[in-house]
Motif scaffolding. Structure first.
Motif, mmCIF file in Angstrom:
data_model
loop_
_atom_site.group_PDB
_atom_site.id
_atom_site.type_symbol
_atom_site.label_atom_id
_atom_site.label_comp_id
_atom_site.label_asym_id
_atom_site.label_seq_id
_atom_site.Cartn_x
_atom_site.Cartn_y
_atom_site.Cartn_z
ATOM 1 N N HIS A 36 6.691 -2.405 7.128
ATOM 2 C CA HIS A 36 7.522 -3.478 6.573
ATOM 3 C C HIS A 36 8.904 -3.486 7.245
ATOM 4 C CE1 HIS A 36 9.491 -6.152 3.854
ATOM 5 N NE2 HIS A 36 10.322 -5.212 3.470
ATOM 6 N N ARG A 37 9.512 -2.304 7.347
ATOM 7 C CA ARG A 37 10.882 -2.227 7.874
ATOM 8 C C ARG A 37 10.953 -2.470 9.371
ATOM 9 N NH1 ARG A 37 12.986 3.063 4.658
ATOM 10 N NH2 ARG A 37 13.459 2.000 2.706
ATOM 11 N N SER A 42 5.041 -8.336 5.933
ATOM 12 C CA SER A 42 5.541 -8.876 4.660
ATOM 13 C C SER A 42 4.502 -8.728 3.558
ATOM 14 C CB SER A 42 5.897 -10.351 4.824
ATOM 15 O OG SER A 42 6.233 -10.887 3.544
ATOM 16 N N PHE A 43 5.004 -8.377 2.366
ATOM 17 C CA PHE A 43 4.155 -8.253 1.176
ATOM 18 C C PHE A 43 4.407 -9.407 0.209
ATOM 19 C CE2 PHE A 43 2.142 -4.111 1.761
ATOM 20 C CZ PHE A 43 2.840 -3.669 2.886
ATOM 21 N N ALA A 44 5.033 -10.469 0.720
ATOM 22 C CA ALA A 44 5.371 -11.613 -0.145
ATOM 23 C C ALA A 44 4.126 -12.289 -0.707
ATOM 24 C CB ALA A 44 6.215 -12.615 0.633
ATOM 25 N N ASN A 45 3.010 -12.173 0.015
ATOM 26 C CA ASN A 45 1.764 -12.789 -0.453
ATOM 27 C C ASN A 45 0.744 -11.751 -0.899
ATOM 28 O OD1 ASN A 45 2.360 -15.591 0.015
ATOM 29 N ND2 ASN A 45 2.374 -15.057 2.184
ATOM 30 N N VAL A 46 1.232 -10.585 -1.292
ATOM 31 C CA VAL A 46 0.342 -9.509 -1.754
ATOM 32 C C VAL A 46 0.432 -9.413 -3.281
ATOM 33 C CG1 VAL A 46 -0.015 -7.001 -1.718
ATOM 34 C CG2 VAL A 46 0.419 -8.248 0.421
ATOM 35 N N VAL A 47 -0.707 -9.156 -3.901
ATOM 36 C CA VAL A 47 -0.789 -8.922 -5.348
ATOM 37 C C VAL A 47 -1.379 -7.527 -5.524
ATOM 38 C CG1 VAL A 47 -1.885 -9.683 -7.503
ATOM 39 C CG2 VAL A 47 -1.141 -11.381 -5.813
ATOM 40 N N ASN A 72 7.882 5.241 -4.910
ATOM 41 C CA ASN A 72 7.219 5.577 -3.633
ATOM 42 C C ASN A 72 6.822 4.378 -2.795
ATOM 43 O OD1 ASN A 72 6.911 8.591 -3.526
ATOM 44 N ND2 ASN A 72 6.041 8.187 -5.542
ATOM 45 N N LEU A 73 6.797 3.178 -3.397
ATOM 46 C CA LEU A 73 6.353 2.021 -2.617
ATOM 47 C C LEU A 73 7.088 0.729 -2.964
ATOM 48 C CD1 LEU A 73 4.296 1.100 -0.447
ATOM 49 C CD2 LEU A 73 2.723 0.510 -2.312
ATOM 50 N N PHE A 74 6.954 0.263 -4.199
ATOM 51 C CA PHE A 74 7.355 -1.112 -4.506
ATOM 52 C C PHE A 74 8.839 -1.386 -4.221
ATOM 53 C CE2 PHE A 74 3.834 -1.049 -7.987
ATOM 54 C CZ PHE A 74 2.863 -1.284 -7.030
ATOM 55 N N ASN A 75 9.717 -0.409 -4.517
ATOM 56 C CA ASN A 75 11.159 -0.644 -4.336
ATOM 57 C C ASN A 75 11.534 -0.848 -2.871
ATOM 58 O OD1 ASN A 75 11.474 -0.303 -7.042
ATOM 59 N ND2 ASN A 75 12.385 1.744 -6.938
ATOM 60 N N HIS A 76 10.625 -0.529 -1.966
ATOM 61 C CA HIS A 76 10.949 -0.553 -0.537
ATOM 62 C C HIS A 76 10.302 -1.733 0.191
ATOM 63 C CE1 HIS A 76 12.373 3.437 -1.478
ATOM 64 N NE2 HIS A 76 11.203 3.694 -2.025
ATOM 65 N N LEU A 77 9.641 -2.616 -0.560
ATOM 66 C CA LEU A 77 8.917 -3.740 0.045
ATOM 67 C C LEU A 77 9.461 -5.066 -0.493
ATOM 68 C CD1 LEU A 77 5.238 -2.449 -0.442
ATOM 69 C CD2 LEU A 77 6.705 -2.125 1.573
ATOM 70 N N ASP A 78 9.017 -6.163 0.114
ATOM 71 C CA ASP A 78 9.364 -7.500 -0.397
ATOM 72 C C ASP A 78 8.271 -8.037 -1.320
ATOM 73 O OD1 ASP A 78 7.468 -7.795 1.613
ATOM 74 O OD2 ASP A 78 8.319 -9.655 2.396
ATOM 75 N N LEU A 79 7.634 -7.140 -2.054
ATOM 76 C CA LEU A 79 6.569 -7.516 -2.976
ATOM 77 C C LEU A 79 7.194 -8.156 -4.220
ATOM 78 C CD1 LEU A 79 3.475 -7.083 -3.645
ATOM 79 C CD2 LEU A 79 4.141 -4.867 -4.568
ATOM 80 N N PRO A 80 6.845 -9.403 -4.559
ATOM 81 C CA PRO A 80 7.442 -10.031 -5.743
ATOM 82 C C PRO A 80 7.076 -9.253 -7.010
ATOM 83 C CG PRO A 80 6.301 -11.662 -4.374
ATOM 84 C CD PRO A 80 5.912 -10.310 -3.860
ATOM 85 N N PRO A 81 8.062 -8.933 -7.861
ATOM 86 C CA PRO A 81 7.781 -8.127 -9.064
ATOM 87 C C PRO A 81 6.666 -8.717 -9.925
ATOM 88 C CG PRO A 81 10.145 -8.416 -8.792
ATOM 89 C CD PRO A 81 9.507 -9.232 -7.716
ATOM 90 N N GLN A 82 6.565 -10.049 -9.958
ATOM 91 C CA GLN A 82 5.514 -10.663 -10.808
ATOM 92 C C GLN A 82 4.115 -10.464 -10.225
ATOM 93 O OE1 GLN A 82 7.926 -12.280 -9.187
ATOM 94 N NE2 GLN A 82 7.173 -14.164 -8.228
ATOM 95 N N ASN A 83 4.027 -9.988 -8.988
ATOM 96 C CA ASN A 83 2.714 -9.730 -8.373
ATOM 97 C C ASN A 83 2.210 -8.320 -8.641
ATOM 98 O OD1 ASN A 83 3.234 -12.228 -7.364
ATOM 99 N ND2 ASN A 83 2.856 -11.722 -5.208
ATOM 100 N N ILE A 84 3.041 -7.489 -9.300
ATOM 101 C CA ILE A 84 2.708 -6.080 -9.538
ATOM 102 C C ILE A 84 2.044 -5.938 -10.908
ATOM 103 C CG2 ILE A 84 3.742 -3.820 -10.006
ATOM 104 C CD1 ILE A 84 6.015 -4.645 -8.039
ATOM 105 N N HIS A 85 0.906 -5.242 -10.939
ATOM 106 C CA HIS A 85 0.214 -5.024 -12.217
ATOM 107 C C HIS A 85 -0.136 -3.545 -12.371
ATOM 108 C CE1 HIS A 85 -0.641 -9.185 -10.964
ATOM 109 N NE2 HIS A 85 -0.570 -9.465 -12.243
ATOM 110 N N LEU A 86 0.241 -2.986 -13.507
ATOM 111 C CA LEU A 86 -0.234 -1.652 -13.917
ATOM 112 C C LEU A 86 -0.607 -1.746 -15.390
ATOM 113 C CD1 LEU A 86 2.555 -0.765 -11.995
ATOM 114 C CD2 LEU A 86 1.530 1.432 -12.516
ATOM 115 N N PRO A 87 -1.587 -0.945 -15.830
ATOM 116 C CA PRO A 87 -1.819 -0.890 -17.270
ATOM 117 C C PRO A 87 -0.534 -0.418 -17.973
ATOM 118 C CG PRO A 87 -3.584 0.227 -16.080
ATOM 119 C CD PRO A 87 -2.481 -0.060 -15.083
ATOM 120 N N GLU A 88 -0.373 -0.812 -19.225
ATOM 121 C CA GLU A 88 0.848 -0.506 -19.991
ATOM 122 C C GLU A 88 0.642 0.796 -20.777
ATOM 123 O OE1 GLU A 88 4.057 -1.835 -20.595
ATOM 124 O OE2 GLU A 88 4.019 -0.009 -21.794
#
Ligand code: F6R
Length: 229
Positions: A36-37, A42-47, A72-88
């Motif tokens: 990415h760097r 780009s992770f803009a289109n990644v879910v 370890n990953l998400f904070n360092h990418l351009d992944l939109p927060p709304q595309n991230i899913h984890l169980p609660e």
């Protein structure tokens, strides 16, 4: 993975990744951050959909998988927060079935998982599908095996602090991914890797179900492969 993301982005499509936590995928995540760097991946289109989360841990707990993935990953990418899913992890007990059904629906609505990353536990688990998890199992609450809790104890500062339960994607959920990569490093994984690859296909080793998947690859270092014939 990078080629898949690039090709699908060029075609105007999203890429749905299934992600794992633990020590195993850290080198992969470091490489994705570098791509990415330094190479503009780009992770803009990644879910993304993570495999699992400990029950009873709030997102900001240092050992939650939400924290792990962001650190370890998400904070360092351009992944939109709304595309991230984890169980609660803090879902109320009475709401667990509905929460798990919603997680399955979200995966389906995203078009299913294009590429699933897996580690393997010493119980043979993928996700947290401990021995006895049926091949058809779906996202659900699971009781963690004593071996799994023991392996997590150092990170939690003692076995008594390790959660007893988690929410995990099921074997059936994982096996629906179109492409799967399981990684294993080190001699501690050698025996279970052999069982998963050349032992019987059994719910006692959920990774053995991968033998029947049309596009699953094991990536092993020499030590993890050392028990293979
Ligand atoms: C993690 C997960 C687990 C781990 C496995 C290996 O999200 O679902 O199946 O992949 O327990 O853990 P490590 O990589 O720490 O050896």
């Amino acid at each position: 993975m990078a080629a898949l993301i690039r090709d699908r982005t060029t075609a105007g499509r999203t890429t749905v990744l299934g992600l794992a936590t633990g020590g195993t995928p850290i080198p992969l995540y470091q490489e994705l951050i570098r791509l990415h760097r330094e190479e503009g991946l780009s992770f803009a289109n990644v879910v993304t959909f993570n495999l699992d989360e400990y029950l009873g841990l709030p997102k900001d707990h240092p050992e939650s998988y939400w924290s792990f993935m962001h650190h370890n990953l998400f904070n360092h990418l351009d992944l939109p927060p709304q595309n991230i899913h984890l169980p609660e992890g803090m879902v109320a007990e009475s709401e667990i079935p509905a929460h798990c059904a919603a997680y399955e629906a979200a995966i389906r609505n995203a078009g299913g998982i294009d590429f699933q990353i897996l580690g393997i536990g010493r119980t043979g688990h993928i996700g947290f599908n401990e021995p006895g998890s049926p091949k058809e199992s779906r996202t659900r609450r699971i009781h963690l095996d004593p071996v799994t809790r023991q392996d997590a104890a150092p990170a939690f500062g003692g076995l008594e602090n390790v959660p007893t339960h988690a929410i995990t994607m099921g074997c059936g959920t994982i096996l629906e991914a179109r492409k799967i990569a399981l990684m294993a490093w080190g001699s501690k994984k050698a025996d279970i890797v052999r069982e998963a690859i050349s032992g019987p296909i059994t719910d006692q080793v959920s990774a053995s179900f991968l033998q029947e998947h049309p596009d699953a690859t094991f990536y092993l270092d020499k030590e993890a492969a050392s028990a293979l014939g």
